[in-house]
Design an enzyme around this catalytic site. Structure first.
Site, PDB file in Angstrom:
ATOM      1  CG  HIS A   1      -1.936  -1.041   1.286  1.00 53.26           C
ATOM      2  ND1 HIS A   1      -3.219  -0.908   0.799  1.00 53.26           N
ATOM      3  CD2 HIS A   1      -1.856  -2.288   1.772  1.00 53.26           C
ATOM      4  CE1 HIS A   1      -3.893  -2.029   1.003  1.00 53.26           C
ATOM      5  NE2 HIS A   1      -3.078  -2.894   1.592  1.00 53.26           N
TER       6      HIS A   1
ATOM      7  CE  LYS B   1      -3.201  10.463   3.079  1.00 51.23           C
ATOM      8  NZ  LYS B   1      -3.712   9.488   2.099  1.00 51.23           N
TER       9      LYS B   1
ATOM     10  CB  THR C   1     -10.456   4.327  -0.971  1.00 51.13           C
ATOM     11  OG1 THR C   1      -9.928   4.720   0.299  1.00 51.13           O
ATOM     12  CG2 THR C   1      -9.751   3.079  -1.452  1.00 51.13           C
TER      13      THR C   1
ATOM     14  CE  LYS D   1      -7.476  13.225   0.129  1.00 50.94           C
ATOM     15  NZ  LYS D   1      -7.627  11.997  -0.609  1.00 50.94           N
ATOM     16  NE  ARG D   2      -4.350   9.867  10.063  1.00 53.19           N
ATOM     17  CZ  ARG D   2      -3.902   8.965  10.941  1.00 53.19           C
ATOM     18  NH1 ARG D   2      -4.585   7.859  11.155  1.00 53.19           N
ATOM     19  NH2 ARG D   2      -2.800   9.181  11.640  1.00 53.19           N
TER      20      ARG D   2
ATOM     21  CE  LYS E   1     -14.258   4.967   0.937  1.00 55.41           C
ATOM     22  NZ  LYS E   1     -13.305   5.137   2.063  1.00 55.41           N
TER      23      LYS E   1
HETATM   24  C1  26Q Z   1       3.177   0.520  10.499  1.00 56.64           C
HETATM   25  C2  26Q Z   1       4.068   0.176  11.502  1.00 56.64           C
HETATM   26  C3  26Q Z   1       3.919   0.675  12.781  1.00 56.64           C
HETATM   27  C4  26Q Z   1       2.852   1.521  13.057  1.00 56.64           C
HETATM   28  C5  26Q Z   1       1.954   1.862  12.053  1.00 56.64           C
HETATM   29  C6  26Q Z   1       2.123   1.370  10.768  1.00 56.64           C
HETATM   30  C7  26Q Z   1       1.168   1.741   9.705  1.00 56.64           C
HETATM   31  C8  26Q Z   1      -0.190   1.822   9.979  1.00 56.64           C
HETATM   32  C9  26Q Z   1      -1.090   2.176   8.989  1.00 56.64           C
HETATM   33  C10 26Q Z   1       1.590   1.990   8.413  1.00 56.64           C
HETATM   34  C11 26Q Z   1       0.680   2.329   7.428  1.00 56.64           C
HETATM   35  C12 26Q Z   1      -0.666   2.417   7.701  1.00 56.64           C
HETATM   36  C13 26Q Z   1      -1.693   2.777   6.722  1.00 56.64           C
HETATM   37  C14 26Q Z   1      -1.490   2.968   5.449  1.00 56.64           C
HETATM   38  C15 26Q Z   1      -2.571   3.348   4.528  1.00 56.64           C
HETATM   39  O1  26Q Z   1      -3.688   3.617   4.931  1.00 56.64           O
HETATM   40  N1  26Q Z   1      -2.291   3.371   3.237  1.00 56.64           N
HETATM   41  C16 26Q Z   1      -3.313   3.715   2.244  1.00 56.64           C
HETATM   42  O2  26Q Z   1      -3.918   2.506   1.794  1.00 56.64           O
HETATM   43  C17 26Q Z   1      -5.036   2.776   0.958  1.00 56.64           C
HETATM   44  C18 26Q Z   1      -5.692   1.456   0.614  1.00 56.64           C
HETATM   45  O3  26Q Z   1      -4.927   0.749  -0.300  1.00 56.64           O
HETATM   46  C19 26Q Z   1      -4.602   3.535  -0.284  1.00 56.64           C
HETATM   47  O4  26Q Z   1      -5.749   3.891  -1.012  1.00 56.64           O
HETATM   48  C20 26Q Z   1      -3.831   4.793   0.085  1.00 56.64           C
HETATM   49  O5  26Q Z   1      -3.312   5.393  -1.078  1.00 56.64           O
HETATM   50  C21 26Q Z   1      -2.717   4.455   1.063  1.00 56.64           C
HETATM   51  O6  26Q Z   1      -2.076   5.638   1.512  1.00 56.64           O
END
Ligand code: 26Q
Length: 816
Positions: free
Chosen positions: A363, A560, A661, A554-555, A665
């Site tokens: 991702h 972004k 995503t 979004k976050r 939506k």
């Molecule tokens: C990893 C290690 C330790 C702590 C936290 C994490 C961690 C947690 C969440 C790393 C990444 C995330 C989330 C990532 C994320 O939401 N990515 C998004 O995924 C979506 C679904 O595929 C995509 O549409 C987005 O582009 C992407 O940013």
């Protein structure tokens, strides 16, 4: 809605009504007259759960009899949101429940809205997992989600003096009517300890993992209903607790306090969701969580498998494990341990089985976001797993050597172990070599994985790499979030759109029917008025529903580029003041959370809020321009914003957003997009027609070129007077009395190289914005384009995505 219920309906209504009263009395210990909204919510949820439970057992039995392959979707995050409306609709109980509550004198909407969101995820990745389990059930795939039952979900965001303040999200999971606890299926998970090198009776090397500590994993099932098809799957969430035997040793030595502390430490494992996305935490507790999830899931996997077969060679016929990013990549190692250590499977056979079972979804493209864990931490926590990783790596390095004997450099660059002073395990590499398929989440992203992220892995095993463009469930994101649009679609394309979103193309032929366009415009207006009321309630800001609603939800992250959006707003503000103003009124709506430790993202939130304060209170502009930051972004808030959006902001630096995503939506709810050629935007633009997408900015290729060549953001800043004026306002005191407050943003842009190309894309963005606003004043043609946008969005249903996974990754058998 039906006006006069039939006799049969009447029977169902009174049955449901009695069931609610029964649950109120016997499960919740209250009567209708003393029940709170939350009691009534729980009672209704318990009734719905009963109907789901019946279907769940039938589904399991049916899938078992058909010897269906089971899909295990493992994810550290499932961002579910509210469930009552969803489960009522999918179980076919919606209308009955409405009337039943009415007959009890209870307002249905109040009850539905009183449900707390289950926020067990950060953003896109977690919400994708929630959409996927919905689609698996709707497609009658034998697929379950596996995650952690965090006691605290993603923090609540409050805005105080313009700044984000985090508050714990205690979602009272212990009392959630949706979760069924299975104490009797508790499982033992060993951690820590040491390896004793011994031989078995035949003299084979047989290391023993000794002196471990034990954590107990308790599964909780959240039932996942398919749409109107009586399929019910489950989302299994594991919580951690201490084992008695673990404590007894210390208790026997009389060290009571120490024993209690250890108990607390065990229970901490499922205490809280890590609130960062994309940025790495590197904390021991996170690695423990990841292993805990994987170990619990694999116990379920093996248990289910042995119900079908005793021949481990059949594992890939009956089991598919999908890894949602690298977070659960230890599943590969745990499966190897189970096969080799517990079932004495020969290494080569075990490795082949493991690869055929596992698949990995990536991702992220940002190298700094790839997970790496210190070898030291592994040694401490999972000594046997580290050994297995070393052995996987030893064999892999031999393979590389055979492949490219002349390239000694590859042995270091492709190794699972990064030989930095503090040695690290590269989880993405482990996930790639332990899987038979690796997929990106949009076409561009999947190409960039091959060309930029891991080109050597791609060249070594090109057949592994595939694409599965993300999708979102139309049940939640159209049918539930936008009931009026849903009714419009029922009427114009037929009710089947809910499970076959490609039917939306039928709308194309209606694009010249004035009545239809007017109807669509009315729906948008209704949704905008509803959102305006929420905004006024939350912030006291009065919004003109005729204004264009421009939404970025979004976050909050630098890549972004919420900052680019607010720089445009500042520019517009300054222009209006100078009499070179807007074309028609506009509201910029922002919503999103920043990771608590991400100072720049938090400062951007503060900037947005300060600009909002200034603009909204300046009578010279506030008829034309308003800025709103809605606090505490979450699934249920998204469901209110998305149907009301006119313009969707998808403005990440090209090559940084894997897919996105919210872009999907928003477009399927009739918003036009302003966006870069990034992630799934490219596919959305092709699907909805280029005339319905305001594209701007450098391409991923151009960005890469410029990064390679080196550039001066200072020169970019000097070269454009409007841009300079805008950026200078950050430190001139216009938006905050403390001129130094936003200087870190100023310096990031001007002196520290502007890593995400805000300045380079500014001009092009402003032009696109100007064009969009100009076009918006022609209301009729705008809504016509909204209709065409919706009609092109059929391929972005998560049903299509799941069909793709099923066919290309899990094996076609699933649809039998
Ligand atoms: C990893 C290690 C330790 C702590 C936290 C994490 C961690 C947690 C969440 C790393 C990444 C995330 C989330 C990532 C994320 O939401 N990515 C998004 O995924 C979506 C679904 O595929 C995509 O549409 C987005 O582009 C992407 O940013």
């Amino acid at each position: 809605m039906k006006n006069t219920p039939s006799t049969q309906d009447k029977g169902q209504i009174s049955k449901l009504r009695n069931s609610i009263l029964y649950e109120l009395k016997y499960s919740l210990g209250v009567t209708l007259s003393t029940a709170s909204s939350s009691d009534i919510f729980s009672a209704l949820a318990l009734v719905v759960r009963r109907s789901q439970t019946d279907d769940y057992f039938l589904t399991r039995e049916r899938h078992h009899q058909a010897r269906k392959k089971r899909i295990y979707y493992i994810s550290m995050e499932f961002l579910i949101g509210q469930s009552l409306r969803n489960n009522l609709i999918n179980q076919g109980l919606m209308e009955t429940a409405k009337v039943a509550l009415e007959s009890l004198g209870v307002d249905f909407e109040v009850i539905v809205k009183s449900e707390e969101d289950a926020a067990l995820g950060n953003g896109g990745l977690g919400r994708l997992a929630a959409c996927f389990i919905d689609s698996m059930a709707t497609l009658d795939i034998a697929g379950s989600g596996h995650g952690i039952k965090y006691e605290y979900g993603l923090f609540h965001q409050q805005i105080q003096d313009g700044q984000q303040v985090e508050k714990p999200d205690d979602w009272h999971s212990a009392h959630s009517p949706w979760l069924i606890e299975h104490q009797s299926q508790a499982m033992i998970i060993p951690l820590y300890g040491r390896i004793v090198e011994v031989e078995d009776q035949q003299g084979n090397y047989n290391p023993m993992w000794m002196d471990w500590k034990i954590i107990i994993g308790v599964p909780h099932d959240y039932l996942v209903s398919g749409y109107n098809n009586h399929t019910v799957n489950s989302l299994r969430l594991y919580s951690a607790c201490a084992s008695d035997s673990f404590d007894i040793h210390i208790f026997n030595h009389g060290d009571y306090l120490n024993a209690v502390n250890q108990k607390i430490a065990s229970e901490n494992i499922s205490k809280v969701l890590y609130p960062s996305d994309e940025v790495l935490a590197g904390k021991e507790l996170r690695l423990t969580q990841e292993y805990f999830l994987v170990a619990c899931t694999l116990r379920d996997v093996m248990h289910d498998f042995f119900l079908l077969s005793n021949d481990l060679n059949q594992l890939p016929e009956f089991v598919a494990i999908q890894l949602n990013d690298t977070h659960p990549a230890l599943a590969i190692v745990e499966l190897m341990r189970i096969l080799v250590d517990e079932h004495t499977v020969d290494w080569d056979i075990a490795w082949d089985l493991t690869q055929r079972v596992c698949a990995y979804t990536n991702h992220t493209l940002m190298p700094e976001a790839l997970e790496k864990w210190s070898v030291k931490l592994f040694e401490l926590l999972l000594p046997r797993h580290l050994q297995i990783i070393y052995e996987i790596n030893r064999r892999f390095l031999l393979e590389i050597h055979r492949w490219r004997p002349e390239r000694a450099d590859l042995l270091a660059s492709m190794s699972l172990i990064e030989e930095t002073p503090e040695k690290k395990v590269r989880m993405a590499y482990l996930a790639i070599i332990g899987s038979h398929k690796v997929n990106g989440v949009a076409k561009l992203h999947s190409e960039l994985i091959k060309s930029n992220l891991v080109p050597d892995f791609y060249h070594l095993m090109p057949e592994k790499f595939t694409n599965q463009t993300n999708g979102v469930t139309p049940r939640r994101w159209i049918q539930q979030a936008n009931p009026r649009l849903s009714a419009f679609l029922d009427c114009h394309v037929g009710q089947e759109w809910v499970t076959d979103l490609t039917l939306l193309t039928k709308l194309k032929s209606l694009a010249n029917e004035r009545d239809v366009i007017a109807e669509l415009a009315e729906i948008k207006k209704f949704n905008k008025i509803k959102l305006s009321q929420i905004i006024t309630r939350q912030q006291g800001i009065i919004i003109n529903p005729e204004a264009m609603f421009d939404c970025q939800i979004k976050r909050i992250h630098e890549y972004k580029r919420q900052l680019l959006n607010i720089l445009y707003v500042i520019n517009l503000y300054l222009k209006i003041l100078n009499g070179r103003g807007a074309v028609s009124p506009k509201v910029h709506i922002f919503s999103g959370k920043a990771a608590p430790g991400y100072a720049m993202a938090k400062l951007i939130i503060q900037l947005i809020n300060q600009v909002a304060l200034k603009v909204n209170n300046d009578p010279r502009v506030n008829e034309q321009l308003k800025v709103v930051f809605l606090e505490d972004y979450k699934v249920s808030l998204a469901e209110n914003i998305i149907p009301a959006a006119d313009l969707s902001e998808q403005i990440s630096t090209a090559g940084t957003e894997a897919s996105g995503t919210s872009n999907m939506k928003l477009a399927m709810n009739g918003a036009l997009t302003i966006g870069t050629l990034d992630g799934a935007n490219i596919e959305i633009r092709d699907a909805v027609g280029h005339e319905n997408f305001y594209v701007f900015g450098l391409s991923a290729e151009q960005i890469a070129e410029k990064r390679a060549k080196g550039r001066s953001s200072y020169d970019e800043y000097l070269s454009n007077t409007e841009l300079k004026e805008t950026v200078d306002s950050l430190i001139s005191g216009v938006f905050h009395a403390d001129k130094a407050l936003f200087s870190p943003i100023f310096h990031m842009l001007v002196s520290h190289g502007d890593h995400y190309f805000h300045l380079a894309d500014f001009d092009s963005y402003c032009h696109a914005q100007y064009q969009a606003l100009t076009d918006y004043s022609d209301t009729y043609s705008w809504h016509k384009r909204a209709l065409n946008t919706i009609s092109g969005m059929g391929e972005f249903s998560s049903d299509r995505t799941i069909r793709g996974y099923s066919k290309d990754i899990w094996g076609e058998d699933n649809f039998k």
